[in-house]
Design a protein around this motif. Structure first.
Motif, mmCIF file in Angstrom:
data_model
loop_
_atom_site.group_PDB
_atom_site.id
_atom_site.type_symbol
_atom_site.label_atom_id
_atom_site.label_comp_id
_atom_site.label_asym_id
_atom_site.label_seq_id
_atom_site.Cartn_x
_atom_site.Cartn_y
_atom_site.Cartn_z
ATOM 1 N N UNK A 127 0.816 -1.218 0.000
ATOM 2 C CA UNK A 127 0.000 0.000 0.000
ATOM 3 C C UNK A 127 0.851 1.270 0.000
ATOM 4 N N UNK A 128 2.072 1.174 0.555
ATOM 5 C CA UNK A 128 2.963 2.334 0.543
ATOM 6 C C UNK A 128 3.258 2.774 -0.893
ATOM 7 N N UNK A 129 3.442 1.811 -1.787
ATOM 8 C CA UNK A 129 3.721 2.146 -3.188
ATOM 9 C C UNK A 129 2.514 2.801 -3.850
ATOM 10 N N UNK A 130 1.329 2.311 -3.536
ATOM 11 C CA UNK A 130 0.127 2.910 -4.104
ATOM 12 C C UNK A 130 -0.027 4.350 -3.631
ATOM 13 N N UNK A 131 0.182 4.557 -2.336
ATOM 14 C CA UNK A 131 0.099 5.920 -1.802
ATOM 15 C C UNK A 131 1.185 6.819 -2.396
ATOM 16 N N UNK A 132 2.366 6.257 -2.573
ATOM 17 C CA UNK A 132 3.495 7.063 -3.055
ATOM 18 C C UNK A 132 3.265 7.588 -4.463
ATOM 19 N N UNK A 133 2.786 6.732 -5.378
ATOM 20 C CA UNK A 133 2.605 7.201 -6.757
ATOM 21 C C UNK A 133 1.435 8.171 -6.860
ATOM 22 N N UNK A 134 0.408 7.984 -6.041
ATOM 23 C CA UNK A 134 -0.693 8.946 -6.030
ATOM 24 C C UNK A 134 -0.199 10.284 -5.507
ATOM 25 N N UNK A 135 0.579 10.247 -4.407
ATOM 26 C CA UNK A 135 1.111 11.484 -3.823
ATOM 27 C C UNK A 135 2.056 12.187 -4.782
ATOM 28 N N UNK A 136 2.831 11.419 -5.543
ATOM 29 C CA UNK A 136 3.834 12.006 -6.435
ATOM 30 C C UNK A 136 3.259 12.468 -7.764
ATOM 31 N N UNK A 137 2.310 11.705 -8.330
ATOM 32 C CA UNK A 137 1.909 11.920 -9.720
ATOM 33 C C UNK A 137 0.482 12.416 -9.925
ATOM 34 N N UNK A 138 -0.411 12.134 -8.956
ATOM 35 C CA UNK A 138 -1.818 12.432 -9.244
ATOM 36 C C UNK A 138 -2.633 12.410 -7.953
ATOM 37 N N UNK A 139 -2.575 13.498 -7.196
ATOM 38 C CA UNK A 139 -3.286 13.557 -5.923
ATOM 39 C C UNK A 139 -4.797 13.479 -6.059
ATOM 40 N N UNK A 140 -5.319 13.750 -7.257
ATOM 41 C CA UNK A 140 -6.770 13.715 -7.474
ATOM 42 C C UNK A 140 -7.214 12.447 -8.202
ATOM 43 N N UNK A 141 -6.383 11.425 -8.175
ATOM 44 C CA UNK A 141 -6.648 10.208 -8.934
ATOM 45 C C UNK A 141 -8.051 9.648 -8.693
ATOM 46 N N UNK A 142 -8.486 9.647 -7.451
ATOM 47 C CA UNK A 142 -9.792 9.064 -7.119
ATOM 48 C C UNK A 142 -10.960 10.004 -7.399
ATOM 49 N N UNK A 143 -10.674 11.251 -7.712
ATOM 50 C CA UNK A 143 -11.740 12.245 -7.869
ATOM 51 C C UNK A 143 -12.054 12.586 -9.323
ATOM 52 N N UNK A 144 -11.089 12.406 -10.216
ATOM 53 C CA UNK A 144 -11.319 12.825 -11.599
ATOM 54 C C UNK A 144 -11.714 11.648 -12.491
ATOM 55 N N UNK A 145 -12.167 11.977 -13.685
ATOM 56 C CA UNK A 145 -12.541 10.962 -14.665
ATOM 57 C C UNK A 145 -11.474 10.734 -15.706
ATOM 58 N N UNK A 146 -10.230 10.959 -15.321
ATOM 59 C CA UNK A 146 -9.123 10.759 -16.241
ATOM 60 C C UNK A 146 -8.309 12.008 -16.492
ATOM 61 N N UNK A 147 -8.918 13.195 -16.252
ATOM 62 C CA UNK A 147 -8.251 14.461 -16.545
ATOM 63 C C UNK A 147 -8.341 15.400 -15.354
ATOM 64 N N UNK A 148 -7.217 15.993 -15.010
ATOM 65 C CA UNK A 148 -7.171 17.034 -13.990
ATOM 66 C C UNK A 148 -7.234 18.368 -14.729
#
Length: 246
Positions: A86-107
């Motif tokens: 889970x650390x890796x999942x959190x890390x890439x979201x924190x590094x690359x796409x903090x809104x990953x769970x909120x958007x439909x593909x585009x920030x």
């Protein structure tokens, strides 16, 4: 009196005069058919492959093959999301796409910022979400041209429509480039730390994610990004079944 060509020569003349336009029409129809098939392939091809990748791991990606030709080698090992820390999942979201769970593909906020920078004379920035990066890595080539970005955006629409966020994250973590010839978190964890992707610690995950903007030049922990990513990881929430799920 009308004169009509007679004999074999006259027949051939009539066939030639009447056959040329017919042959041209036939060629035009064939070209139209080929063009139509090509357009259908371009339009629906990514969707078909995405449906395949919904259940089957991609055997390779264009980037992997390009790097292989360039002499970088190829190290990859597919692992399901359940076996990734889970650390890796959190890390890439924190590094690359903090809104990953909120958007439909585009920030769209990031896209607007990138366009403003470009209009002001800056370089063409990516503003890429994890979904967009997954689309690029699965189907396209490196580069920052408008044509490639347009293809990336088109494929991202299909990706978000056909796959869950969990599957997108699973694909992303297994194909992303972490170094010369190193693809996916399992190969990266083995190469840099001698552990499996499921054993990566909080600090190691932040260090791995820190190389993602420039994996051919940067190494884990070699920049100051890891500390920033580590701090952001604490605010990234994961569900019991993976990102964006309860």
């Amino acid at each position: 009196m009308d004169f009509k060509p007679e004999g074999p020569g006259g027949d051939r003349l009539n066939e030639t005069e009447g056959g040329a336009p017919s042959a041209e029409r036939s060629r035009a129809r064939k070209l139209g058919i080929y063009a139509g098939r090509a357009l259908l392939l371009l339009f629906f091809g990514p969707a078909v492959l995405i449906l395949v990748y919904a259940v089957v791991p991609p055997p390779a990606t264009p980037l992997m093959l390009i790097r292989l030709v360039e002499g970088y080698g190829l190290a990859k090992d597919w692992v399901p999301l359940s076996e990734i820390s889970p650390h890796l999942q959190r890390a890439v979201i924190a590094a690359e796409d903090g809104k990953f769970c909120k958007h439909g593909g585009f920030d769209w906020e990031a896209v607007d910022t990138a366009l403003e920078s470009y209009r002001g004379g800056g370089r063409l920035r990516g503003a890429s979400t994890i979904s967009m990066q997954t689309s690029k890595n699965l189907f396209l080539w490196p580069g920052r041209t408008f044509i490639r970005k347009g293809g990336e955006a088109y494929i991202t629409v299909w990706l978000e429509a056909l796959l869950s966020k969990r599957r997108i994250m699973e694909l992303y973590l297994n194909v992303i480039e972490f170094g010369p010839g190193i693809y996916g978190v399992e190969a990266a964890a083995r190469h840099y730390y001698g552990v499996s992707a499921g054993q990566v610690s909080h600090a190691q995950a932040a260090q791995l994610a820190s190389v993602l903007p420039n994996p051919l030049e940067w190494r884990p922990g070699a920049t100051g990004r890891a500390g920033t990513i580590s701090a952001r990881m604490n605010s990234v929430q994961l569900g019991t079944n993976g990102p964006c799920e309860s």
